[in-house]
Design a protein around this motif. Structure first.
Motif, PDB file in Angstrom:
ATOM      1  N   ASN A 191       1.281 -18.764 -32.854  1.00  0.00           N
ATOM      2  CA  ASN A 191       0.367 -19.421 -31.916  1.00  0.00           C
ATOM      3  C   ASN A 191       1.097 -19.892 -30.667  1.00  0.00           C
ATOM      4  OD1 ASN A 191      -0.691 -20.397 -34.924  1.00  0.00           O
ATOM      5  ND2 ASN A 191      -2.300 -19.685 -33.550  1.00  0.00           N
ATOM      6  N   GLY A 192       0.379 -19.921 -29.546  1.00  0.00           N
ATOM      7  CA  GLY A 192       0.947 -20.432 -28.305  1.00  0.00           C
ATOM      8  C   GLY A 192       1.670 -19.398 -27.465  1.00  0.00           C
ATOM      9  N   PHE A 193       1.562 -18.129 -27.822  1.00  0.00           N
ATOM     10  CA  PHE A 193       2.339 -17.106 -27.123  1.00  0.00           C
ATOM     11  C   PHE A 193       1.812 -16.774 -25.729  1.00  0.00           C
ATOM     12  CE2 PHE A 193       4.236 -16.668 -31.222  1.00  0.00           C
ATOM     13  CZ  PHE A 193       5.534 -16.267 -30.943  1.00  0.00           C
ATOM     14  N   SER A 194       0.546 -17.034 -25.469  1.00  0.00           N
ATOM     15  CA  SER A 194       0.050 -16.830 -24.102  1.00  0.00           C
ATOM     16  C   SER A 194       0.744 -17.789 -23.144  1.00  0.00           C
ATOM     17  CB  SER A 194      -1.473 -17.030 -24.050  1.00  0.00           C
ATOM     18  OG  SER A 194      -2.132 -16.041 -24.804  1.00  0.00           O
ATOM     19  N   LEU A 195       0.940 -19.014 -23.594  1.00  0.00           N
ATOM     20  CA  LEU A 195       1.653 -20.003 -22.783  1.00  0.00           C
ATOM     21  C   LEU A 195       3.133 -19.656 -22.682  1.00  0.00           C
ATOM     22  CD1 LEU A 195       1.826 -22.615 -21.201  1.00  0.00           C
ATOM     23  CD2 LEU A 195       1.853 -23.876 -23.361  1.00  0.00           C
ATOM     24  N   ILE A 196       3.734 -19.240 -23.771  1.00  0.00           N
ATOM     25  CA  ILE A 196       5.156 -18.868 -23.773  1.00  0.00           C
ATOM     26  C   ILE A 196       5.412 -17.693 -22.835  1.00  0.00           C
ATOM     27  CG2 ILE A 196       6.976 -17.835 -25.198  1.00  0.00           C
ATOM     28  CD1 ILE A 196       5.873 -19.530 -27.536  1.00  0.00           C
ATOM     29  N   ARG A 197       4.544 -16.698 -22.887  1.00  0.00           N
ATOM     30  CA  ARG A 197       4.721 -15.533 -22.027  1.00  0.00           C
ATOM     31  C   ARG A 197       4.633 -15.912 -20.555  1.00  0.00           C
ATOM     32  NH1 ARG A 197       0.108 -13.218 -23.561  1.00  0.00           N
ATOM     33  NH2 ARG A 197       0.280 -11.692 -21.864  1.00  0.00           N
ATOM     34  N   LYS A 198       3.777 -16.877 -20.252  1.00  0.00           N
ATOM     35  CA  LYS A 198       3.655 -17.339 -18.862  1.00  0.00           C
ATOM     36  C   LYS A 198       4.890 -18.125 -18.445  1.00  0.00           C
ATOM     37  CE  LYS A 198       0.887 -20.234 -15.779  1.00  0.00           C
ATOM     38  NZ  LYS A 198      -0.263 -21.164 -15.664  1.00  0.00           N
ATOM     39  N   ILE A 199       5.364 -19.010 -19.309  1.00  0.00           N
ATOM     40  CA  ILE A 199       6.522 -19.859 -18.979  1.00  0.00           C
ATOM     41  C   ILE A 199       7.743 -19.018 -18.644  1.00  0.00           C
ATOM     42  CG2 ILE A 199       8.209 -21.463 -19.971  1.00  0.00           C
ATOM     43  CD1 ILE A 199       5.868 -22.709 -21.537  1.00  0.00           C
ATOM     44  N   PHE A 200       8.017 -18.009 -19.473  1.00  0.00           N
ATOM     45  CA  PHE A 200       9.220 -17.199 -19.290  1.00  0.00           C
ATOM     46  C   PHE A 200       8.948 -15.908 -18.511  1.00  0.00           C
ATOM     47  CE2 PHE A 200      10.057 -19.719 -23.133  1.00  0.00           C
ATOM     48  CZ  PHE A 200      11.276 -20.303 -22.779  1.00  0.00           C
ATOM     49  N   ASP A 201       7.703 -15.736 -18.032  1.00  0.00           N
ATOM     50  CA  ASP A 201       7.304 -14.545 -17.277  1.00  0.00           C
ATOM     51  C   ASP A 201       7.724 -13.273 -18.017  1.00  0.00           C
ATOM     52  OD1 ASP A 201       6.113 -13.221 -15.162  1.00  0.00           O
ATOM     53  OD2 ASP A 201       7.960 -13.140 -13.970  1.00  0.00           O
ATOM     54  N   ILE A 202       7.470 -13.261 -19.312  1.00  0.00           N
ATOM     55  CA  ILE A 202       7.943 -12.189 -20.184  1.00  0.00           C
ATOM     56  C   ILE A 202       7.343 -10.836 -19.817  1.00  0.00           C
ATOM     57  CG2 ILE A 202       7.881 -11.336 -22.567  1.00  0.00           C
ATOM     58  CD1 ILE A 202       8.225 -14.247 -23.478  1.00  0.00           C
ATOM     59  N   ASP A 203       6.061 -10.809 -19.459  1.00  0.00           N
ATOM     60  CA  ASP A 203       5.420  -9.524 -19.159  1.00  0.00           C
ATOM     61  C   ASP A 203       6.062  -8.831 -17.963  1.00  0.00           C
ATOM     62  OD1 ASP A 203       3.763 -10.214 -21.208  1.00  0.00           O
ATOM     63  OD2 ASP A 203       1.991 -10.577 -19.990  1.00  0.00           O
ATOM     64  N   ASN A 204       6.480  -9.617 -16.958  1.00  0.00           N
ATOM     65  CA  ASN A 204       7.084  -9.043 -15.751  1.00  0.00           C
ATOM     66  C   ASN A 204       8.600  -8.985 -15.814  1.00  0.00           C
ATOM     67  OD1 ASN A 204       4.555  -8.772 -14.330  1.00  0.00           O
ATOM     68  ND2 ASN A 204       4.578 -11.000 -14.061  1.00  0.00           N
ATOM     69  N   ASN A 205       9.180  -9.770 -16.714  1.00  0.00           N
ATOM     70  CA  ASN A 205      10.637  -9.829 -16.820  1.00  0.00           C
ATOM     71  C   ASN A 205      11.051  -9.795 -18.291  1.00  0.00           C
ATOM     72  OD1 ASN A 205      13.373 -10.219 -16.226  1.00  0.00           O
ATOM     73  ND2 ASN A 205      13.166 -12.456 -16.224  1.00  0.00           N
ATOM     74  N   PRO A 206      10.831  -8.666 -18.954  1.00  0.00           N
ATOM     75  CA  PRO A 206      11.135  -8.577 -20.387  1.00  0.00           C
ATOM     76  C   PRO A 206      12.604  -8.784 -20.732  1.00  0.00           C
ATOM     77  CG  PRO A 206      10.649  -6.408 -19.472  1.00  0.00           C
ATOM     78  CD  PRO A 206      10.290  -7.403 -18.422  1.00  0.00           C
ATOM     79  N   ASP A 207      13.492  -8.621 -19.754  1.00  0.00           N
ATOM     80  CA  ASP A 207      14.924  -8.819 -20.017  1.00  0.00           C
ATOM     81  C   ASP A 207      15.232 -10.255 -20.436  1.00  0.00           C
ATOM     82  OD1 ASP A 207      15.418  -6.199 -19.406  1.00  0.00           O
ATOM     83  OD2 ASP A 207      16.147  -6.587 -17.368  1.00  0.00           O
ATOM     84  N   VAL A 208      14.317 -11.176 -20.122  1.00  0.00           N
ATOM     85  CA  VAL A 208      14.533 -12.572 -20.485  1.00  0.00           C
ATOM     86  C   VAL A 208      14.582 -12.728 -22.005  1.00  0.00           C
ATOM     87  CG1 VAL A 208      12.107 -13.277 -20.624  1.00  0.00           C
ATOM     88  CG2 VAL A 208      13.836 -14.940 -19.920  1.00  0.00           C
ATOM     89  N   LEU A 209      14.012 -11.776 -22.730  1.00  0.00           N
ATOM     90  CA  LEU A 209      14.031 -11.838 -24.183  1.00  0.00           C
ATOM     91  C   LEU A 209      15.445 -11.712 -24.751  1.00  0.00           C
ATOM     92  CD1 LEU A 209      10.878  -9.657 -24.936  1.00  0.00           C
ATOM     93  CD2 LEU A 209      11.087 -12.131 -25.201  1.00  0.00           C
ATOM     94  N   SER A 210      16.375 -11.244 -23.930  1.00  0.00           N
ATOM     95  CA  SER A 210      17.780 -11.124 -24.359  1.00  0.00           C
ATOM     96  C   SER A 210      18.598 -12.365 -24.018  1.00  0.00           C
ATOM     97  CB  SER A 210      18.429  -9.898 -23.701  1.00  0.00           C
ATOM     98  OG  SER A 210      17.757  -8.717 -24.063  1.00  0.00           O
ATOM     99  N   SER A 211      17.973 -13.327 -23.379  1.00  0.00           N
ATOM    100  CA  SER A 211      18.680 -14.540 -22.967  1.00  0.00           C
ATOM    101  C   SER A 211      18.883 -15.476 -24.151  1.00  0.00           C
ATOM    102  CB  SER A 211      17.901 -15.259 -21.861  1.00  0.00           C
ATOM    103  OG  SER A 211      16.659 -15.732 -22.352  1.00  0.00           O
ATOM    104  N   PRO A 212      19.893 -16.360 -24.069  1.00  0.00           N
ATOM    105  CA  PRO A 212      20.164 -17.295 -25.164  1.00  0.00           C
ATOM    106  C   PRO A 212      19.172 -18.452 -25.193  1.00  0.00           C
ATOM    107  CG  PRO A 212      21.676 -17.691 -23.357  1.00  0.00           C
ATOM    108  CD  PRO A 212      20.890 -16.465 -22.979  1.00  0.00           C
TER     109      PRO A 212
END
Length: 343
Positions: A191-212
């Protein structure tokens, strides 16, 4: 729901108050379907059907999906654990009534049926079923070109469990002074992934998923994709040794939505914020998104996957029974109409 809202979640596109309104609007139509075996409570953690005249038992059913956590599975091309989430979201609701899950069915809708990917998804579903002690008895895979993108899919599930009528948990047995016990979560859960994706701009910057993630040894993607914890076996074992009165599954809406669902209207949960063992990922989300503490507790589980209400005198015994699960004292039940009192 009592005092439940999240402006941050709403800005990300998810309005939980609209969800409450939808439930209110559908109640009349749902009521038309009632039979003599139906329970009237809409909004509980499991839908109940009384078959006690035939067997002395209650059937409890739950259905759910995984939400936009699926977007992370797409981006990371990892599909073998998302099925665990689907099972967990259903069986964790069922166990809140004291019922043992018996069976599970899945539904996968995809843009293009890629057999290896579908098999990987179902592997996760099967892993979740084994962990929950229930059988995967069937499912449906729907190929829907033009509706879903070729590399995307949706996943939902349905489960039914059973409990003896006299052993069924009842929130109306909860009393002023009862203890609240926390069972830790494995992370964000589902739950809460719509907010998480917005916070980290995951859809436009998927490389952030490799960050610590500060305080974690895993990457952001690994932490976020961690499967939802399944509580069936430890809770069933605890129920054999202590009289648990009520259980809340902490999902979307966080503390403010879910804990009141496990309490009578005249009682509230009093929780000292310092007692909540908040996981590093939630501190990271709060800092990066500049999210208010109130919205965090009304969106995420904050490190608490389930809350159990027991008599004060049963507190130590409950903690001992669930020691291996990391259980700890979270708060207490008090006379109040606030739902949740965080101080």
């Amino acid at each position: 729901m009592i005092n439940s809202f999240s402006e941050s979640y709403k800005k990300s596109g998810v309005d939980i108050t609209a969800g409450y309104k939808a439930v209110e609007l559908m109640k009349e139509d749902v009521a038309r379907t009632r039979t003599k075996n139906s329970y009237d409570d809409i909004g509980g953690f499991g839908g109940c059907t009384d078959i006690s005249k035939e067997s002395g038992n209650i059937l409890v059913s739950g259905t759910d999906g995984v939400g936009t956590k699926l977007k992370l599975a797409f981006l990371m091309d990892k599909h073998d654990t998302i099925g665990i989430d689907c099972v967990a979201m259903c069986v964790n609701d069922i166990i809140c009534t004291g019922a043992k899950p018996l069976l599970f069915l899945d539904y996968i809708a995809c843009g293009k049926n890629r057999p290896e990917k579908i098999a990987s998804i179902v592997k996760g579903v099967a892993d979740g079923c084994v962990e929950a002690g229930c059988a995967l008895v069937g499912g449906e895979t729907a190929e829907m070109p033009g509706f879903y993108k070729e590399d995307e899919y949706d996943l939902a599930g349905f489960s039914t469990g059973i409990v003896e009528k006299e052993r069924m948990l009842d929130k109306n047995r909860v009393e002023d002074g009862d203890a609240l016990i926390a069972l830790p979560s494995s992370g964000v859960h589902s739950n809460g992934f719509s907010l998480i994706r917005k916070i980290f701009d995951i859809d436009n910057n998927p490389d952030v998923l490799s960050s610590p993630v500060p305080g974690e040894e895993k990457t952001l993607g690994e932490v976020l994709l961690a499967p939802t914890r399944i509580y069936v076996r430890p809770v069933l074992k605890a129920l054999e040794g202590v009289k648990i009165k009520s259980i809340a599954h902490i999902t979307g809406g966080g503390f403010y939505e879910n804990i009141p669902r496990a309490l009578p209207k005249n009682l509230s949960a009093k929780i000292e914020k310092a007692s909540v063992r908040i996981l590093p990922i939630f501190k990271h989300i709060m800092k990066e998104g500049k999210i208010s503490e109130r919205d965090m507790f009304n969106t995420f589980n904050m490190g608490v996957g389930m809350v159990l209400a027991v008599k004060k005198e049963d507190e130590d015994k409950t903690l001992k029974l669930l020691e291996k699960e990391g259980a700890y004292k979270l708060g207490e039940v008090v006379e109040s109409n606030e739902g949740v009192i965080l101080w």
